[in-house]
Design a protein around this motif. Sequence first.
Motif: not given
Length: 172
Positions: A61-66, A77-83, A108-120
């Motif tokens: 997943q990709l987050l960008v700041a504008r 944020v990369g997700f492991s494909a291995m079980p 801010r990007l790191m904080q958002q990335a962390e939230l995104l990972a937790v949501e997943q």
Amino acid sequence: MTEIEQLSATQAQPLLAALTEVLQGCVADGASVGFIDAGDRAAMERFWQDKIFSLASGDNQLLVARQQGVIVATVMVGFSAMPNGRHRAEISKLLVHPSARRQGIARRLMQQAELLAVEQGKTLLVLDTRSGDVATDLYLSLDWQIAGSIPLYAESTEGALDATTVMYKVVG
């Protein structure tokens, strides 16, 4: 004002040049982010094209700041494909264009990335960074822990072999 958004593959594809511009600016400034020749724009475009493909598959997943509509920073944020790794995510390509640094965008990007990972449903985050880089201080301030370092890990833009520091954070 800086706005952060998550991009889908469809949204990211037309932004290939802008994503490459951020990467190219960081490499030209000496960042250790996998590339050593800031002039090799074709390689950087291929990198982003592969990452855009991985957005469509859900592997990343990709987050960008504008700022004023222009992309100035990214984080993946990369997700492991291995079980056995479904509980973890890897943070990569935290890039802030040199013209947009020292404004809190990386934090801010790191904080958002962390939230995104937790949501997943992720409970462990990992990353690596060039040993001694200022990014290490940012990560430590965000409660990341150092797991260790690997000497002679990556070639720098100056041709030296630099160590990398491996870090982790338990979340969720």
